[in-house]
Design a protein around this motif. Structure first.
Motif, PDB file in Angstrom:
ATOM      1  N   GLU A   1      21.662-117.476 -35.374  1.00 62.36           N
ATOM      2  CA  GLU A   1      20.778-116.457 -35.852  1.00 62.36           C
ATOM      3  C   GLU A   1      19.311-116.309 -35.795  1.00 62.36           C
ATOM      4  O   GLU A   1      18.829-115.443 -35.844  1.00 62.36           O
ATOM      5  CB  GLU A   1      21.542-116.186 -37.404  1.00 62.36           C
TER       6      GLU A   1
ATOM      7  N   ARG B   1      19.383-116.108 -31.067  1.00 57.92           N
ATOM      8  CA  ARG B   1      19.091-114.735 -30.909  1.00 57.92           C
ATOM      9  C   ARG B   1      17.694-114.125 -30.231  1.00 57.92           C
ATOM     10  O   ARG B   1      17.654-113.318 -29.465  1.00 57.92           O
ATOM     11  CB  ARG B   1      19.416-114.063 -32.320  1.00 57.92           C
TER      12      ARG B   1
ATOM     13  N   GLU C   1      17.658-112.035 -26.960  1.00 54.34           N
ATOM     14  CA  GLU C   1      16.567-110.771 -26.909  1.00 54.34           C
ATOM     15  C   GLU C   1      15.539-111.060 -25.918  1.00 54.34           C
ATOM     16  O   GLU C   1      15.246-109.909 -25.335  1.00 54.34           O
ATOM     17  CB  GLU C   1      16.064-110.545 -28.481  1.00 54.34           C
TER      18      GLU C   1
ATOM     19  N   THR D   1      28.783-117.688 -32.980  1.00 51.57           N
ATOM     20  CA  THR D   1      27.762-117.386 -31.943  1.00 51.57           C
ATOM     21  C   THR D   1      27.647-115.817 -31.904  1.00 51.57           C
ATOM     22  O   THR D   1      26.878-115.079 -31.492  1.00 51.57           O
ATOM     23  CB  THR D   1      27.574-118.067 -30.933  1.00 51.57           C
TER      24      THR D   1
ATOM     25  N   ALA E   1      26.435-113.683 -34.432  1.00 50.81           N
ATOM     26  CA  ALA E   1      25.079-113.592 -34.786  1.00 50.81           C
ATOM     27  C   ALA E   1      24.437-112.524 -33.568  1.00 50.81           C
ATOM     28  O   ALA E   1      23.432-112.107 -33.757  1.00 50.81           O
ATOM     29  CB  ALA E   1      24.750-115.142 -34.433  1.00 50.81           C
ATOM     30  N   LEU E   2      25.166-112.640 -32.347  1.00 50.28           N
ATOM     31  CA  LEU E   2      24.619-111.757 -31.371  1.00 50.28           C
ATOM     32  C   LEU E   2      25.248-110.186 -31.281  1.00 50.28           C
ATOM     33  O   LEU E   2      25.153-109.705 -30.002  1.00 50.28           O
ATOM     34  CB  LEU E   2      24.764-112.409 -30.013  1.00 50.28           C
TER      35      LEU E   2
ATOM     36  N   THR F   1      23.021-107.389 -30.395  1.00 46.91           N
ATOM     37  CA  THR F   1      22.044-107.539 -29.519  1.00 46.91           C
ATOM     38  C   THR F   1      22.409-106.989 -28.067  1.00 46.91           C
ATOM     39  O   THR F   1      23.132-107.335 -27.570  1.00 46.91           O
ATOM     40  CB  THR F   1      21.859-108.866 -29.162  1.00 46.91           C
TER      41      THR F   1
END
Length: 319
Positions: A168, A172, A176, A196, A199-200, A203
């Protein structure tokens, strides 16, 4: 009567029996699943049973199972022992480099995977493991039109809360920035893939892959930028293709130790500032020079292990 019913006997006899090989790897460990895939690439003439579902070969160890002719077992010593007890010839592969890392293993052949140039003692054990050489990808060339970024993350030994904080936070941010700089980002991870992926999840431009099924070698060949956890997989990819590599911060003691030892032999950078332009414009020329400076290394480890498996499947007694 002619065997083919048309006045002639077949030109050839019965088709040769195809040998069946079981390939088992520690399902949560990047180096193990990558090794299994690279060795399998050299065994296409065999009937391969690859355990990617995380059963660790248990269904093949049952007493009523139709046992394979031979087996490759990566980093699962108990599985190697149980298959050997069922009279299955086993090649055991240890994905490691630390002298204390190799457990006692019951197998017909024991191999240890680590770069020859890595400083420090070689992995040894009571069974006299032989070095495997580097398990390089079967295809060494990279795509001419490389785009995007490959993030290779190994967190199988990291506590869940540490991995979540890493995913996170820094991961991340790097993902990004990768999308912004290169257009897309493929993230391959082992261990708790769901952590994982969560957390993404929001995105844009990022795709998360499970290391058990992802073709890491093909993704690396197609990527312009390569950022990875300190693992044998990442070092082998970069060295065999003499490509740029930037390391993510280590997530456990072994990764930290591997990064430190590798850094004694070849210049490697670690992500500190994801916005640093140099991170997104790696020099292929500098990387080629850095890896070439290590001297020649044996890249045929996968072929050699595949040859041993063939010999065991065809003539286990003579091995």
């Amino acid at each position: 009567m002619p065997a083919n019913g048309e006045g002639e006997f077949p030109a050839h006899g019965p088709a040769p029996v195809r040998r069946r090989l079981l390939l088992v790897a520690a399902p949560r460990r990047l180096d193990s699943v990558t090794a299994r895939r690279r060795i399998a690439a050299h065994l296409r003439e065999m009937d391969l049973v690859e355990d990617t579902g995380g059963t660790e070969g248990r269904e093949w160890i049952r007493k009523d199972a139709d046992l394979p002719d031979a087996a490759l077992v990566c980093d699962l010593p108990a599985v190697a022992r149980e298959l050997t007890e069922r009279s299955v010839p086993v090649v055991y592969l240890h994905s490691g480099y630390r002298a204390r890392g190799l457990p006692a293993v019951t197998a017909a052949a024991v191999r240890a995977h680590a770069p020859a140039w890595l400083p420090g003692p070689r992995a040894t054990g009571p069974d006299g493991a032989r070095p495997a050489g580097l398990l390089a990808p079967s295809r060494l060339a990279r795509d001419r039109t490389r785009t995007g970024c490959l993030l290779l993350v190994s967190g199988h030994r990291a506590p869940g809360h540490d991995l979540a904080a890493f995913a996170e936070g820094l991961l991340r941010t790097v993902a990004e920035e990768a999308v912004r700089r290169t257009g897309r980002c493929d993230v391959v991870c082992d261990g708790e893939v769901a952590v994982t992926a969560a957390a993404l999840a929001h995105t844009t431009g990022v795709q998360v892959h499970d290391a058990r099924t992802a073709d890491v070698d093909a993704l690396h060949a197609a990527a312009r930028v390569f950022i990875a956890s300190p693992t044998l997989t990442s070092l082998t990819l970069a060295q065999s293709r003499r490509a740029p590599l930037t390391l993510l911060p280590p997530l456990d003691h072994d990764q930290d130790d591997l990064a430190r030892r590798a850094g004694q032999a070849v210049r490697l950078t670690t992500v500190t500032d994801p916005a640093d332009p140099a991170l997104w414009a790696p020099s292929d020329t500098d990387a080629h020079s850095a890896w070439s400076g290590l001297g020649p290394d044996d890249l045929r480890g996968a072929q050699r292990i595949a040859r041993t498996l063939r010999q065991l499947a065809l003539a286990p007694i003579a091995f």
